[in-house]
Design a protein around this motif. Structure first.
Motif, PDB file in Angstrom:
ATOM      1  N   SER A   5      -2.166  19.871  51.556  1.00  0.00           N
ATOM      2  CA  SER A   5      -1.011  19.947  51.702  1.00  0.00           C
ATOM      3  C   SER A   5      -0.204  19.138  51.297  1.00  0.00           C
ATOM      4  N   ASP A   6      -0.805  17.572  51.485  1.00  0.00           N
ATOM      5  CA  ASP A   6       0.075  16.564  50.329  1.00  0.00           C
ATOM      6  C   ASP A   6      -0.053  16.730  49.847  1.00  0.00           C
ATOM      7  N   ASP A  96      -1.210   8.064  39.563  1.00  0.00           N
ATOM      8  CA  ASP A  96      -2.162   7.559  40.224  1.00  0.00           C
ATOM      9  C   ASP A  96      -3.001   8.475  40.965  1.00  0.00           C
ATOM     10  N   ASN A  97      -3.110   9.960  41.479  1.00  0.00           N
ATOM     11  CA  ASN A  97      -3.963  10.701  42.170  1.00  0.00           C
ATOM     12  C   ASN A  97      -3.999  11.457  41.238  1.00  0.00           C
ATOM     13  N   VAL A  98      -4.551  10.993  40.291  1.00  0.00           N
ATOM     14  CA  VAL A  98      -5.595  12.673  39.736  1.00  0.00           C
ATOM     15  C   VAL A  98      -6.954  11.937  38.944  1.00  0.00           C
ATOM     16  N   LYS A  99      -8.003  12.750  38.590  1.00  0.00           N
ATOM     17  CA  LYS A  99      -9.296  11.606  37.342  1.00  0.00           C
ATOM     18  C   LYS A  99      -9.223  12.700  36.698  1.00  0.00           C
ATOM     19  N   ASN A 110      -8.030  11.832  49.964  1.00  0.00           N
ATOM     20  CA  ASN A 110      -9.055  11.068  50.408  1.00  0.00           C
ATOM     21  C   ASN A 110      -9.969  11.032  49.763  1.00  0.00           C
ATOM     22  N   GLY A 111      -9.635   9.827  48.654  1.00  0.00           N
ATOM     23  CA  GLY A 111     -10.787   9.346  47.867  1.00  0.00           C
ATOM     24  C   GLY A 111     -11.207  10.048  47.612  1.00  0.00           C
TER      25      GLY A 111
END
Length: 127
Positions: A5-6, A96-99, A110-111
């Motif tokens: 949901s984030d 910053d939240n993709v890889k 969640n890491g």
């Protein structure tokens, strides 16, 4: 990001910011000093409030800005400038939240790598 949901909230925010910025930029090119009407300003402030929640304190473009004051009636160029800064920070947060994982770009939740697809990052490094 802590949950799917984030991710969904961020994706929705990015779309809304892009849409508003596109529309307001057109108005700003025609008449940069014209005031934004109350209806548009209410919609813009709603998206900015959502952005403030989604981005959190580490990704806010301005530490002391929460919304446009309806009594001050900002110009189209003022609104375009602020929306552009929010777009930049939303993209930095996404980047910053993709890889890259198993041959594709995915969100990190969640890491850990998730199964939620993403585009490649456009911003490098954290602020």
């Amino acid at each position: 990001m802590k949950s799917k949901s984030d991710v969904e909230a961020l994706e929705k925010l990015i779309g809304q910011l892009q849409g508003l910025h596109s529309e307001i930029s057109l108005l700003a090119k025609k008449a940069p000093s014209d005031a934004v009407n109350a209806f548009k300003l209410r919609l813009i402030n709603n998206v900015i409030a959502a952005a403030n929640d989604v981005l959190g304190p580490n990704y806010l473009p301005f530490g002391d800005f929460e919304a446009f004051n309806a009594d001050d009636v900002p110009s189209t160029s003022d609104v375009a400038l602020v929306l552009a800064q929010y777009m930049e920070e939303a993209e930095r947060y996404r980047s910053d939240n993709v890889k890259y994982w198993k041959g594709r770009w995915v969100y990190v939740v969640n890491g850990d790598s998730s199964d939620i697809p993403s585009g490649a990052p456009t911003k490098v490094g954290k602020k």
